[in-house]
Design an enzyme around this catalytic site. Structure first.
Site, PDB file in Angstrom:
ATOM      1  N   TYR A 172       0.831  -1.202   0.000  1.00 32.29           N
ATOM      2  CA  TYR A 172       0.000   0.000   0.000  1.00 32.29           C
ATOM      3  C   TYR A 172       0.870   1.258   0.000  1.00 32.29           C
ATOM      4  O   TYR A 172       1.525   1.572   0.999  1.00 32.29           O
ATOM      5  CB  TYR A 172      -0.930   0.020   1.213  1.00 32.29           C
ATOM      6  N   HIS A 195       0.106 -12.050   1.066  1.00 27.52           N
ATOM      7  CA  HIS A 195      -0.780 -11.103   0.389  1.00 27.52           C
ATOM      8  C   HIS A 195      -1.052 -11.503  -1.056  1.00 27.52           C
ATOM      9  O   HIS A 195      -0.148 -11.528  -1.883  1.00 27.52           O
ATOM     10  CB  HIS A 195      -0.130  -9.723   0.439  1.00 27.52           C
TER      11      HIS A 195
END
Length: 309
Positions: free
Chosen positions: A56, A119
């Site tokens: 992110y 992830h």
């Protein structure tokens, strides 16, 4: 703020989780001051779950979250991830996963996370994930740098395979637990619960499909799903409410899901979300009947993601 038990660790956590992708600028301009204000307001309102990733904002989200939590780390249930570092930058090898947690801990200004997730595992081979990634996560858990471990991604079949073949604590998926798709609630969660694994939910707005503005141009959902999502948003407006509020209450009313992650862009946004949850979900009962009828033709429709078999 309602709380539930996170069974893998026994922690009591907030049903509403703070999705920190926006802190990295993923959904518009963000400043350090605005990020800190949003985190502090969430804490003041009883939000204890904070979810981030080195992906992110190319590590910016982790850094801003770590700075904002300075001195308040012990008040929160902290989640970060490993394995994905850019739009097309994936590395699930054991060596990279092992280095990744140390890098994340430095940015987050802490000595441990409460949950470490691999992830978007569907973007590498299942053999690599099973044979390298997950054993590396287990060693990280044994070291105390992560109190629980799990996998995240979109395809439920890929997540289910990993959870069935390795002793994980947690599975996190997105766009499968909302008004357009119930498979997280009805299929994945019961199977994980039978193994003693927790399930976390995300993307209750179906990545923008369930909004008045509609999804971004790149959204992979079928056109008919986007059309129904827009119709549902308009119906909510006609009934004098917001699709965001209805979607929030619907997701948080699922008792088997300990926490649902919702992206936060500002202090005002977290305030609005918490206010929406203060309304009795029963107030939406008649509207939900109408929504279910509208959604029925596309309920559970999915799209390809990654390259797991």
């Amino acid at each position: 703020m309602e709380t539930r038990t996170f069974s893998p660790t026994g922690d009591t956590i907030s049903v509403l989780g703070f999705g920190a992708a926006p802190l990295g600028g993923a959904y518009g301009e963000m400043t350090d001051a605005r990020a800190t204000a949003a985190v502090h307001r969430a804490l003041d309102l009883g939000v204890t779950v904070f979810d981030t990733s080195p992906y992110y904002g190319a590590t910016v989200s982790e850094s801003r979250l770590g700075a904002a939590l300075e001195g308040r780390r012990d008040e929160v249930f902290l989640i970060t991830k490993c394995g994905r570092y850019g739009e097309a930058d994936f590395d699930f090898t054991a060596d990279r996963v092992t280095r990744s947690i140390d890098e994340s801990l430095e940015r987050l200004r802490t000595d441990r996370v409460d949950l470490l997730l691999a992830h978007d595992i569907e973007f590498d081979s299942p053999e690599l994930v099973l044979n390298e990634t997950l054993p590396a996560l287990a060693r990280i858990k044994e070291s105390g740098k992560a109190r629980s471990i799990g996998v995240s991604g979109y395809p439920l079949a890929a997540l289910e395979r990993m959870a069935a073949e390795f002793p994980l604590d947690v599975v996190l998926s997105y766009c499968h637990g909302n008004l357009l798709d119930r498979s997280l609630f009805d299929e994945l969660q019961p199977r994980c619960a039978a193994r003693g694994q927790a399930v976390l939910n995300a993307s209750i707005l179906h990545m923008g499909v369930l909004t008045t503005a509609g999804p971004p141009p790149w959204h992979p959902a079928p056109d008919e799903v986007k059309a129904v999502g827009g119709a549902v948003a308009r119906l909510c407006e006609e009934r004098g409410t917001s699709i965001v509020d209805v979607a929030l209450r619907h997701a948080m009313a699922q008792p088997a899901i300990p926490s649902t992650l919702v992206g936060v862009r500002s202090a005002e946004e977290i305030e609005r979300n918490v206010q929406a949850l203060a309304v009795d979900p029963a107030a939406d009962a008649e509207l939900l009947v109408e929504i279910e009828a509208m959604v029925a033709p596309v309920l559970g429709a999915t799209w390809p993601s990654g390259h797991f078999d």
